[in-house]
Each structure stands twice: as structure tokens, then as C-alpha cells.
Design a protein around this motif. Structure first.
Motif, PDB file in Angstrom:
ATOM      1  N   THR A 134       0.830  -1.205   0.000  1.00  0.00           N
ATOM      2  CA  THR A 134       0.000   0.000   0.000  1.00  0.00           C
ATOM      3  C   THR A 134       0.864   1.255   0.000  1.00  0.00           C
ATOM      4  N   GLN A 135       1.935   1.232   0.799  1.00  0.00           N
ATOM      5  CA  GLN A 135       2.797   2.408   0.921  1.00  0.00           C
ATOM      6  C   GLN A 135       3.528   2.714  -0.388  1.00  0.00           C
ATOM      7  N   ILE A 136       4.180   1.689  -0.980  1.00  0.00           N
ATOM      8  CA  ILE A 136       4.965   1.909  -2.196  1.00  0.00           C
ATOM      9  C   ILE A 136       4.054   2.272  -3.368  1.00  0.00           C
ATOM     10  N   TYR A 137       2.937   1.551  -3.498  1.00  0.00           N
ATOM     11  CA  TYR A 137       2.006   1.881  -4.577  1.00  0.00           C
ATOM     12  C   TYR A 137       1.433   3.278  -4.381  1.00  0.00           C
ATOM     13  N   GLY A 138       1.183   3.653  -3.127  1.00  0.00           N
ATOM     14  CA  GLY A 138       0.698   4.999  -2.837  1.00  0.00           C
ATOM     15  C   GLY A 138       1.705   6.061  -3.253  1.00  0.00           C
ATOM     16  N   ILE A 139       2.997   5.793  -3.019  1.00  0.00           N
ATOM     17  CA  ILE A 139       4.051   6.752  -3.402  1.00  0.00           C
ATOM     18  C   ILE A 139       4.118   6.905  -4.917  1.00  0.00           C
ATOM     19  N   THR A 140       4.110   5.771  -5.629  1.00  0.00           N
ATOM     20  CA  THR A 140       4.171   5.854  -7.093  1.00  0.00           C
ATOM     21  C   THR A 140       2.932   6.546  -7.641  1.00  0.00           C
ATOM     22  N   ARG A 141       1.785   6.285  -7.038  1.00  0.00           N
ATOM     23  CA  ARG A 141       0.552   6.931  -7.488  1.00  0.00           C
ATOM     24  C   ARG A 141       0.574   8.432  -7.183  1.00  0.00           C
ATOM     25  N   SER A 283      -2.831  10.000  -1.983  1.00  0.00           N
ATOM     26  CA  SER A 283      -2.297   8.705  -2.394  1.00  0.00           C
ATOM     27  C   SER A 283      -1.046   8.341  -1.600  1.00  0.00           C
ATOM     28  N   ARG A 284      -0.175   9.320  -1.399  1.00  0.00           N
ATOM     29  CA  ARG A 284       1.058   9.076  -0.651  1.00  0.00           C
ATOM     30  C   ARG A 284       0.775   8.594   0.765  1.00  0.00           C
ATOM     31  N   TYR A 285      -0.272   9.126   1.378  1.00  0.00           N
ATOM     32  CA  TYR A 285      -0.568   8.784   2.775  1.00  0.00           C
ATOM     33  C   TYR A 285      -1.699   7.769   2.914  1.00  0.00           C
ATOM     34  N   SER A 286      -2.054   7.089   1.815  1.00  0.00           N
ATOM     35  CA  SER A 286      -3.120   6.085   1.897  1.00  0.00           C
ATOM     36  C   SER A 286      -2.734   4.940   2.829  1.00  0.00           C
ATOM     37  N   GLY A 287      -1.441   4.558   2.807  1.00  0.00           N
ATOM     38  CA  GLY A 287      -0.979   3.491   3.703  1.00  0.00           C
ATOM     39  C   GLY A 287      -1.149   3.860   5.166  1.00  0.00           C
ATOM     40  N   PRO A 288      -0.586   5.001   5.615  1.00  0.00           N
ATOM     41  CA  PRO A 288      -0.789   5.425   7.004  1.00  0.00           C
ATOM     42  C   PRO A 288      -2.252   5.621   7.365  1.00  0.00           C
ATOM     43  N   ILE A 289      -3.067   6.100   6.404  1.00  0.00           N
ATOM     44  CA  ILE A 289      -4.491   6.291   6.672  1.00  0.00           C
ATOM     45  C   ILE A 289      -5.160   4.954   6.946  1.00  0.00           C
ATOM     46  N   ALA A 290      -4.819   3.936   6.133  1.00  0.00           N
ATOM     47  CA  ALA A 290      -5.394   2.604   6.351  1.00  0.00           C
ATOM     48  C   ALA A 290      -4.995   2.046   7.715  1.00  0.00           C
ATOM     49  N   LEU A 291      -3.744   2.250   8.117  1.00  0.00           N
ATOM     50  CA  LEU A 291      -3.289   1.790   9.429  1.00  0.00           C
ATOM     51  C   LEU A 291      -4.004   2.533  10.546  1.00  0.00           C
ATOM     52  N   TYR A 292      -4.192   3.838  10.363  1.00  0.00           N
ATOM     53  CA  TYR A 292      -4.863   4.649  11.380  1.00  0.00           C
ATOM     54  C   TYR A 292      -6.318   4.199  11.578  1.00  0.00           C
TER      55      TYR A 292
END
Length: 429
Positions: A134-141, A283-292
Motif C-alpha cells: 500500500t505504501q509503495i504503490y501509494g508513493i508511485t501513485r 495517495s502518498r498517505y493512503s498506507g498510514p491512513i489505512a493503518l490509522y
């Protein structure tokens, strides 16, 4: 140290792909460009529906081709098709030729969607970094969205200067061609998930098993159906922000010395630049948002609720003629989609077999395309039959209805205590 630098450089190339891919200068003016060619909203809806049906029909076989002949070469062929499509869009005003160009665009989309994500996820697994999907794909997106933000400024400047939409199609062919050279710099090891190219019968069996699993596996079936609804509605409705901005630009008492096309270009540049920059951060913070929010499953439910609420705001803005609220609703929908997409793709990838990753992700993208193909003509016909000031009403009502159905059918998630008890009771072997 060199190995670590090589890994970082590859992520940079993944990001460069997204940045160049989104240098689609026609995107913020897509609907307006078609209207300028004499098409009605209904015809535009049919054209978009044709594009998505073509993508849907090509999606699974092209995913299988990517898994068998090599994912890099599938991406290269995709961008060759894009170049042909963009040039045709620019040169023609014939409806038949527009359908041909849209089919070429569909070929590009079908070979691209799912394939590059499969490249990223396979590489992450080879590096032992599966948990970073999620984090890496979020960064590329996020780089894709930044590319869109820059492209809209360039596109608006061209439209303002030339007062013509044709050139933005021609210019879009340049970054698509540059991306081909980017793919050639990818290591050949990214072509296949395994150590060798699979045999034809093995590939056909893999295709059948991967496709079947998308319908028989409950864990895959749910996110894929959600993609069809969420992405389908968003994809079919998002470009109607353009005529809304055009109407607002023409009603503004500012810049009256400029032509209508120039005033529209300025407002579209401002709004879309904001939209894409916010989408990049989302998109960049989608990973942290999902964890939160707990995990991807819980995050999806929150996003569905926000999705329905935003369409309700769009309805309110349309009924009250408060255009700022309606414009803001489209921006919020775009931001949420950039949070949603990495989370959704991660949910699908978690359940997919690595060797058939491109095929499974292509099935997911096919579901999204099917959703757009069903909804785009419906929305186009409905808008043509609505009074001008209420043209966005069908979009708002349909979006609210889809969100409500998704929430009502959403499976209940186990509580933290139940999840912990389940994990303790499972066999670790």
C-alpha cells in the motif's frame, strides 16, 4: 550499498512511469474537447462506454499476455497504442475515426492496467517487502497525481494561448513515447514472476484458474465488486466537473476581456491543479491512513460512507445553485479516490497468487471498466434530458444510491478481540 541504491533507483523509475503516464494534457478538457467536435453528452457517454467495454473485453487476455510474453513488453505495446490514439484524436473530427482512436486507447489501457502494478508487487515480494504494498504503490501513485497537476498547467497554457483543444491530444503523444524508453531501462527479471517464461498450456491453465478465483473466492469477489461500483461511478462522473467549471467561468465577472475558451482554461488549471496536488498527498498517505483506521477493510467502509456523503453535498450544491459546493464535492471525490485506489489494489493483491498477479489485477480493472461502461451512457442520457442548472442531479442521486447499497451489503468485521482469538486459534504451520 550498491544493491540498496539499485533498489531505490528502480522505485524512481516506477515513479517516473506514473509521472509520464499522467502527462495526458487532454484529460482536464476531455469532455469540452468532444463537445467542441460537435458531440452531445449522450454521444460522449456512448463513446466512453465503448472505451470501457473494449477495455473490459481486452483486460483478461492482455493480462495473460503480460504474464506470458513479458510485462515490460506489454507496457511498451500499451504505450505504442497510446501514441496512435492521441495522434488520431488530434487529427480527426469524424465520429467513426473517434471510435477507432478510442479503441486504440482501450488497447493501451488494457495492456497497462494491472500489469505495472504486478511488476511493482512482484518486485516487492522478491525484496521481502510485501507488507509495503500500500505504501509503495501509494508513493508511485502520488507521483502520477503530481504529473497530472503539472500537465493541467501545461494544457491550460496551451489552450489559453491557442484557443484550441486539438493540440493537447498531439502533445500527449510525447510523454507516452518517452515512457517506452523508461520501460526499456527496467531489468529483464521483472518480465515474469517466476524464474522462467511459462509454457502456453501452463499459461492458459493459470489464466483460467486466476480468473475463476476472482469469482469463487469470497475474499477476492468482494473487493472486485466494490471496485466495479466505486471506480465505475467515479470514472463515469468525474469529467463532468469540466462543463461545470466552464459554466462558472463564463458567469464570472472577472477576465471579461478574454475569450470564453481562455477563461475556462484558467479556471480549469486552478481547480485541477489543486485537485491533483491534493490527490498526490492523499495517495502518498493512503498506507498510514489505512493503518490509522485499523486496516484496509475498515478503511474501505469509512471511505464508502464518505463517498455517499460527498455525493449528497453535490446534490445540495446542484439544487441550491451553489457552484462552489458542487466543485468542492468533485475535488473531495478525487481526493478520496486516491486514498481508495491503493487500499483496494492492496486488498486484491493480498488474495492473488503471485504468478497470476497481472491476470487477477486485470480482472479487477475489468470490473472497474464494466462499471464505467454501464454507467457512462446512462449518466450521459440523463444529463441531456435535465435542465441545464440541474444537470448534475442524476450523478449525485446515483452516487448516493451506490454508496448506500455498498454499506448495507458490507460484511461485518470481527472485533479486535475476535480477530486476536482467531489468530491464536489458527495453526501457524
Amino acid at each position: 550499498m550498491a544493491h540498496r541504491t539499485s533498489r531505490t533507483n528502480l522505485i524512481y523509475r516506477f515513479c517516473l512511469y506514473g509521472f509520464l503516464k499522467n502527462q495526458r494534457y487532454f484529460a482536464p478538457f476531455w469532455i469540452l474537447a468532444f463537445l467542441d467536435k460537435g458531440l452531445s453528452f449522450a454521444t460522449i457517454g456512448i463513446l466512453i462506454g465503448f472505451r470501457e467495454i473494449s477495455v473490459a473485453l481486452l483486460e483478461i487476455p492482455t493480462g495473460a499476455v503480460a504474464d506470458t510474453v513479458g510485462r515490460r513488453w506489454a507496457m511498451i505495446f500499451s504505450h505504442v497504442a497510446y501514441v496512435a490514439a492521441f495522434l488520431t484524436f488530434g487529427f480527426t473530427t469524424s465520429l467513426y475515426a473517434l471510435f477507432v482512436a478510442m479503441f486504440a486507447f482501450s488497447i493501451g489501457e488494457a495492456f497497462r492496467t494491472g500489469t505495472h502494478k504486478a511488476i511493482i508487487f512482484a518486485w516487492l515480494k522478491s525484496q521481502g517487502r510485501e507488507k509495503e504494498k500500500t505504501q509503495i504503490y501509494g508513493i508511485t501513485r502520488s507521483w502520477s497525481q503530481m504529473g497530472s497537476a503539472i500537465s493541467v498547467i501545461i494544457a491550460a497554457a496551451l489552450v489559453f494561448w491557442l484557443e484550441n483543444y486539438t493540440v493537447i491530444f498531439w502533445i500527449s503523444a510525447v510523454p507516452a513515447a518517452l515512457n517506452i524508453f523508461n520501460f526499456l531501462s527496467y531489468p529483464s527479471s521483472l518480465d515474469f514472476a517466476g524464474d522462467k517464461k511459462p509454457q502456453r498450456m501452463e499459461a492458459m491453465l493459470s489464466l483460467w484458474q486466476a480468473t475463476l478465483s476472482c469469482f469463487t473466492s469470497k475474499n477476492l469477489r468482494r473487493p472486485i465488486s466494490e471496485s466495479m461500483a466505486y471506480e465505475g461511478m467515479y470514472g463515469a462522473s468525474k469529467d463532468y466537473l469540466q462543463p461545470l467549471l466552464q459554466s462558472v467561468a463564463l458567469a464570472m465577472p472577472l477576465f471579461t476581456a478574454w475569450e470564453n475558451t481562455q477563461r475556462t482554461a484558467i479556471l480549469i488549471a486552478v481547480v485541477y491543479a489543486v485537485l491533483y496536488v491534493l490527490g498526490s498527498f492523499a495517495s502518498r498517505y493512503s498506507g498510514p491512513i489505512a493503518l490509522y483506521l485499523g486496516n484496509e477493510q475498515k478503511a474501505a467502509r469509512y471511505l464508502w460512507a464518505a463517498y455517499g456523503g460527498t455525493f449528497a453535498l453535490l446534490l445540495l450544491g446542484t439544487i441550491t445553485h451553489w457552484s462552489i459546493l458542487a466543485i468542492g464535492s468533485f475535488i473531495v471525490l478525487a481526493v478520496m479516490q486516491n486514498i481508495w485506489r491503493p487500499i483496494l489494489v492492496s486488498r486484491v493483491a493480498d488474495e492473488a497468487d503471485e504468478h497470476a498477479m497481472a491476470t487477477v489485477l486485470s480482472v479487477e480493472s475489468q470490473a472497474k471498466s464494466l462499471g464505467v461502461s454501464l454507467l457512462a451512457p446512462l449518466i450521459g442520457f440523463a444529463i441531456d434530458r435535465m435542465p441545464t442548472e440541474y444537470q448534475l442531479t442524476p450523478i449525485a442521486i446515483l452516487g448516493m444510491a451506490i454508496a448506500l447499497v455498498a454499506l448495507l451489503t458490507s460484511p461485518k468485521l470481527p472485533s479486535p478481540d475476535q480477530a486476536e482469538a482467531g489468530s491464536q486459534g489458527s495453526d501457524p504451520s
